[in-house]
Design a protein around this motif. Structure first.
Motif, PDB file in Angstrom:
ATOM      1  N   PRO A  16       0.799  -1.242   0.000  1.00 16.84           N
ATOM      2  CA  PRO A  16       0.000   0.000   0.000  1.00 16.84           C
ATOM      3  C   PRO A  16       0.823   1.278   0.000  1.00 16.84           C
ATOM      4  CG  PRO A  16      -0.898  -1.591   1.559  1.00 16.84           C
ATOM      5  CD  PRO A  16       0.433  -2.125   1.117  1.00 16.84           C
ATOM      6  N   PRO A  19       4.217   3.195  -4.990  1.00 19.55           N
ATOM      7  CA  PRO A  19       3.466   3.821  -6.096  1.00 19.55           C
ATOM      8  C   PRO A  19       2.909   2.776  -7.058  1.00 19.55           C
ATOM      9  CG  PRO A  19       5.823   4.058  -6.433  1.00 19.55           C
ATOM     10  CD  PRO A  19       5.660   3.489  -5.055  1.00 19.55           C
ATOM     11  N   GLU A  20       1.821   3.104  -7.731  1.00 17.64           N
ATOM     12  CA  GLU A  20       1.178   2.160  -8.655  1.00 17.64           C
ATOM     13  C   GLU A  20       2.129   1.701  -9.760  1.00 17.64           C
ATOM     14  OE1 GLU A  20      -2.506   3.468 -10.265  1.00 17.64           O
ATOM     15  OE2 GLU A  20      -3.398   3.940  -8.310  1.00 17.64           O
ATOM     16  N   GLU A  21       2.985   2.597 -10.227  1.00 14.87           N
ATOM     17  CA  GLU A  21       3.880   2.238 -11.329  1.00 14.87           C
ATOM     18  C   GLU A  21       4.896   1.163 -10.937  1.00 14.87           C
ATOM     19  OE1 GLU A  21       5.342   6.348  -9.798  1.00 14.87           O
ATOM     20  OE2 GLU A  21       3.431   5.320 -10.176  1.00 14.87           O
ATOM     21  N   PHE A  23       4.261  -1.613  -9.852  1.00 16.23           N
ATOM     22  CA  PHE A  23       3.685  -2.923 -10.162  1.00 16.23           C
ATOM     23  C   PHE A  23       3.436  -3.101 -11.664  1.00 16.23           C
ATOM     24  CE2 PHE A  23       2.609  -1.778  -5.837  1.00 16.23           C
ATOM     25  CZ  PHE A  23       3.030  -2.895  -5.140  1.00 16.23           C
ATOM     26  N   ARG A  24       4.020  -2.216 -12.458  1.00 18.24           N
ATOM     27  CA  ARG A  24       3.893  -2.310 -13.910  1.00 18.24           C
ATOM     28  C   ARG A  24       5.238  -2.697 -14.531  1.00 18.24           C
ATOM     29  NH1 ARG A  24       1.287   3.639 -14.093  1.00 18.24           N
ATOM     30  NH2 ARG A  24      -0.753   3.177 -13.129  1.00 18.24           N
TER      31      ARG A  24
END
Length: 359
Positions: A16, A19-21, A23-24
């Motif tokens: 949590p 950052p979202e990126e 996981f890309r």
């Protein structure tokens, strides 16, 4: 008994904050691979076309060897799906990156992703785990090996790093062959044959002397660099009943420029927490691990880790200790009494002698 947690337990508490990126996929990592390939191919072509002094060829061999290792680290990242997601492209690029080290993508994903990561430091299920005293009792060959004086074995062990990755890859091919479905065995076989065909073809083109500089010496250098990391990843850690990355993995500290060249491969605890995350974000993961469990996180300079490996045996006793059966010296593991600044030991009876008598 320490309380163990699975990698999912830690990941759920750290994810949590990332950052979202993170996981890309990060396709830009391929630019590093392109740079390595350009340097590697240029160096091999130079050795092949020109009759250089052996010293210059030797220097080019070192450069090629560093490229072999760098591409291996990138191949590891690609085959975890952190660079590109399409399966066919992942295997193609991963296969190209691992071609210098002669390892196929399907075998690597079976051996490393699906087995080592799932069963890290499990006494029986991890194909990379070192043997226990129980296996010593069952193996005449191991009992013979452990009769050799420790200083000689330690020296040979470090010298063997120069070929260990390639040799272990062949062993893993034989070990997992029966586990592949018949439809996949052909692909696994050709993925093993193709890299060796490339390098043997180069031998036929340029002759033995130049081939030694263009491939053999670089392979030994690449193996040494890669195994320098792999040998510190888990070999000072205990065997564990739960796949707990903070208990079974070690992060080593290297200069920042080395981390850049080696795609943050030094961050091994972080990798076992988030194997499907680009290593670009592992320094950030490290920060949160230290906040979550600073008492359980292990890191040390790579030089100290290698010295500790040199001075301690590679045979487990009761999962949390390392034993030298010839003299009966017992050392702790990380979290269980191992102090790398003072590698003291306890003394037990001559275990190998007792086993021989029992046999």
């Amino acid at each position: 008994m320490k309380q163990f947690h699975s990698f999912g337990w830690y990941a759920a508490r750290i994810a949590p904050y990332l950052p979202e990126e993170a996981f890309r996929p990060v396709p830009s990592r391929l630019f590093g691979g392109l740079a390595y390939m350009l340097v590697l191919v240029s160096s091999i072509v130079t050795i092949s076309l020109f009759d250089l002094h052996w010293l210059w060829n030797g220097l080019l061999s070192v450069v090629i060897g560093f490229c072999f290792a760098g591409l291996g680290f990138l191949g590891h990242e690609i085959l975890h799906g952190t660079v590109v997601k399409r399966a066919w492209l992942r295997d193609l690029l991963g296969g190209i990156a691992f071609l210098p080290l002669c390892t196929g993508p399907k075998l690597w994903r079976k051996w490393h992703n699906a087995t080592h990561h799932v069963h890290t430091q499990h006494e029986e299920l991890d194909p990379d785990a070192w043997p226990t005293i129980k296996r010593l009792a069952q193996s005449r060959f191991l009992r013979w090996v452990y009769r050799i004086p420790f200083p000689i074995r330690a020296a040979f062990s470090f010298l063997s790093l120069a070929g260990m990755f390639t040799v272990h890859s062949l062993h893993m091919l034989l070990h997992f062959w029966k586990d592949f479905e018949k439809g996949n065995r052909r692909a696994v076989f050709w993925q093993f044959v193709l890299p060796w065909s490339v390098w043997i073809g180069l031998l036929l083109m340029i002759g033995v002397e130049k081939w030694l500089f263009a491939f053999v010496l670089p392979l030994l250098i690449g193996n040494t660099i890669v195994m320098g990391y792999i040998s510190t990843n888990h070999r000072l850690n205990p065997l564990v009943p739960v796949n707990d990355p903070l208990a079974n993995s070690l992060t080593v500290i290297v200069p920042k420029w080395v981390d850049i060249l080696h795609f943050n491969f030094s961050h091994h605890t972080e990798h076992h927490l988030f194997p499907a995350m680009s290593s670009k974000y592992y320094p950030l993961v490290k920060q949160y691990i230290k906040q979550l469990r600073p008492d359980r996180y292990y890191e040390m300079p790579m030089t100290k880790a290698l010295i500790a490996l040199w001075k301690t045996p590679r045979l487990y006793h009761e999962q949390t200790e390392l034993i030298e059966p010839r003299e009966g010296y017992v050392y702790g593991t990380l979290g269980y009494g191992l102090n790398i600044d003072d590698l003291s030991h306890k003394v037990k009876e001559n275990v190998i002698g007792k086993m021989v008598k029992e046999k």
